[in-house]
Design an enzyme around this catalytic site. Structure first.
Site, PDB file in Angstrom:
ATOM      1  N   ASP A  98       0.852  -1.183   0.000  1.00 20.35           N
ATOM      2  CA  ASP A  98       0.000   0.000   0.000  1.00 20.35           C
ATOM      3  C   ASP A  98       0.893   1.240   0.000  1.00 20.35           C
ATOM      4  O   ASP A  98       1.769   1.374   0.858  1.00 20.35           O
ATOM      5  CB  ASP A  98      -0.881   0.000   1.259  1.00 20.35           C
ATOM      6  CG  ASP A  98      -2.319   0.355   0.952  1.00 20.35           C
ATOM      7  OD1 ASP A  98      -2.520   1.329   0.204  1.00 20.35           O
ATOM      8  OD2 ASP A  98      -3.227  -0.328   1.444  1.00 20.35           O
ATOM      9  N   ASP A 330     -12.493  -0.717   3.828  1.00 16.92           N
ATOM     10  CA  ASP A 330     -13.350   0.453   4.046  1.00 16.92           C
ATOM     11  C   ASP A 330     -14.832   0.174   3.797  1.00 16.92           C
ATOM     12  O   ASP A 330     -15.666   1.072   3.941  1.00 16.92           O
ATOM     13  CB  ASP A 330     -12.924   1.601   3.114  1.00 16.92           C
ATOM     14  CG  ASP A 330     -11.638   2.260   3.554  1.00 16.92           C
ATOM     15  OD1 ASP A 330     -11.350   2.259   4.769  1.00 16.92           O
ATOM     16  OD2 ASP A 330     -10.909   2.792   2.690  1.00 16.92           O
TER      17      ASP A 330
END
Length: 557
Positions: A98, A330
């Site tokens: 990431d 998320d």
């Protein structure tokens, strides 16, 4: 359309804090991940996307990075990380990291220097502005609630933070900052990683002057997003990044890009654009939002989803590439969101997987999705950890909204739904930890866990495994053309895939009732053979089809 390894891959996202704890401190870690690599290999995973494991004070669970070239103590050491990469590569799996470079932590050494004085060499690594009429430089709100500006007493100026105030935005206008980012990327790539997933990376170019935005009725702050999403220099930055870094390695890149449309995505991912391989977009994940945003609940209307996914499939058909997902760190759990996590838990989880994995693009599996993990309903707000959820709750309480209504929104849409620990087995804390988990385990782990599903032929896990096998066996699933059928039907999602003389027909009943449907002539073939079905036994393709609740079936025509 060029063939590429990343088009033919299936990606598994690991949220390390919640995946597997090896040392009993209640927090998942890198040695824990290593211990479960054979599980991922069994599933058929090609690529692991690892959510941030860098040094971080954890204001936003690692998406606030204080040192890009070190590992968070809770997750282990760089030696642990080196072993993880080796063990993955030994199993033929790739690793993408990431990359969070729209912002850093306020504890990063760059920011510590930047806030010391207005003439500090690092001052211009961040976005500082003088007060305007004694208050914030503009009226933008943070994506996590409140103002997007934080006043700093030391120098009497505000800094911009589109997320938490502990996540100051980096100033991409500064070429020295960009050079630092590119060098850091090369450092990781030289260690042997296979690419990057880039967090909110279409926010890095802001409109000059940072103008005020319109404040919507009932809101204290404006969105401001039209002045920083897909900004004026965004393609210059990506082409420079590609030229300086990405083009020098055989890697996979995916940009998380809220608010991007298919035409813009083609600009980011076109094969002659020299930018990125694919984007994450969110338009299909907002179809069950009411007019007041994600916390305003409304049911999904299936034709909206079909129209949306079809638009993306066709827009990137000849140039560019899609990422395929319903779940990530998320998003709430899709089986609770678009399926049925009760009576038809198994059937609806498999159906949703079929819809996605039979499309053109690179599929992403989020940890626990492959066993049908569900949303959680904690009894009080005190059990929740997510900063966005807690800010929403506090704002609702200040506004005098009912607790029950607020909690219902959190039960349906809160990000902690995705972050409860991975459910490995029936032992205490679902086998995730011997200690006290950082976030409580979903109580349904005794019914939903990986160990039970590995041993059950008919499990959700083994269905995902079969879908992934089929993608590796049939080029048509990767590269075939997509065509929607019966687009207006409110209960059925049906589409065709075509590659040369090969054809596939995908039929998915999106609801918990039997469905009788009449297929168009061109979708029916007497020689059709069944490829996969989420109910036991075979079935025949007929013009008049009867589908079971949440049934999914794929035919080779």
């Amino acid at each position: 359309m060029q063939k590429q390894w990343w088009k033919e891959s299936v990606v598994y996202q690991i949220y390390p804090r919640s995946f597997m704890d090896s040392n009993g401190d209640g927090i998942g870690d890198i040695p824990g991940i290593i211990s479960k690599l054979d599980y991922l290999k069994e599933l058929g995973i090609d690529v692991v996307w690892l959510s941030p494991v860098y040094k971080s004070p954890n204001d936003d669970n690692g998406y606030d990075i204080s040192d890009y070239q070190d590992i968070m103590d809770e997750f282990g050491t760089m030696d642990d990380w080196d072993l993880l990469l080796k063990e993955m590569h030994d199993r033929g799996m790739k690793l993408i990291m990431d990359l969070v470079v729209n912002h850093s932590s306020d504890e990063h050494k760059w920011f510590a220097e930047s806030r010391k004085s207005k003439d500090n060499p690092y001052r211009d690594y961040y976005i500082w502005r003088q007060p305007k009429d004694g208050r914030e430089p503009n009226n933008w709100g943070s994506n996590f609630g409140g103002s997007a500006w934080e006043y700093d007493e030391e120098t009497g100026e505000y800094f911009l933070h589109l997320f938490s105030k502990k996540q100051p935005d980096l100033n991409w206008e500064n070429p020295e900052l960009r050079g630092e980012v590119y060098n850091m990327m090369k450092w990781w790539l030289d260690k042997g990683i296979d690419g990057f997933r880039m967090d909110v990376v279409n926010f890095i170019s802001k409109v000059e002057g940072l103008p005020d935005d319109e404040v919507k009725p009932g809101k204290k702050y404006a969105s401001g997003s039209k002045f920083y999403r897909n900004g004026p220099k965004i393609h210059d930055y990506f082409q420079e990044m590609n030229r300086e870094v990405l083009s020098k390695y055989d890697i996979m890149t995916v940009g998380e890009m809220p608010g991007v449309n298919p035409e813009q995505a083609r600009m980011y991912t076109g094969e002659d654009r020299d930018e990125l391989n694919m984007v994450f977009q969110f338009s299909h994940m907002s179809l069950d939002n009411g007019k007041n945003g994600k916390w305003d609940l409304k049911p999904l209307y299936l034709p909206d989803l079909k129209e949306n996914l079809t638009h993306w499939q066709t827009a990137l058909e000849e140039d560019g590439w899609n990422s395929l997902y319903f779940n990530n760190h998320d998003q709430p759990r899709v089986v609770s969101r678009f399926g049925d996590d009760g009576k038809y838990h198994k059937e609806s989880a498999k159906m949703l997987a079929t819809v996605l994995h039979m499309m053109k693009g690179t599929p992403y599996v989020y940890q626990g999705e492959e066993i049908g993990m569900t949303n959680v309903r904690f009894s009080t707000i005190d059990e929740y950890e997510d900063i966005e959820t807690l800010n929403f709750y506090n704002e609702q309480m200040e506004a005098g909204e009912p607790v029950e209504k607020t909690m219902e929104s959190i039960y349906v849409k809160g990000r902690d739904n995705a972050r409860t620990p991975m459910q490995w087995n029936v032992s205490e804390n679902a086998g995730f930890t011997d200690g006290e988990p950082w976030l409580a385990v979903n109580p349904n782990y005794e019914d939903i866990n990986a160990e039970a599903q590995l041993n059950e032929d008919d499990s959700i896990f083994n269905y995902y495994k079969k879908l992934i096998e089929l993608r590796k066996q049939h080029d048509i699933i990767v590269y075939g053309k997509y065509e929607l059928i019966l687009g207006d039907h409110e209960k059925l999602y049906a589409y065709k895939r075509t590659l040369g003389n090969e054809k596939l027909l995908v039929l998915c009943n999106f609801y918990g009732e039997e469905l009788e449907v009449e297929l168009p002539e061109e979708a029916v073939s007497e020689s059709a053979s069944m490829l996969i079905r989420n109910y036991k036994g075979g079935t025949q393709l007929q013009k008049q089809m009867k589908l079971q609740p949440y049934e999914a079936v794929v035919f080779a025509l």
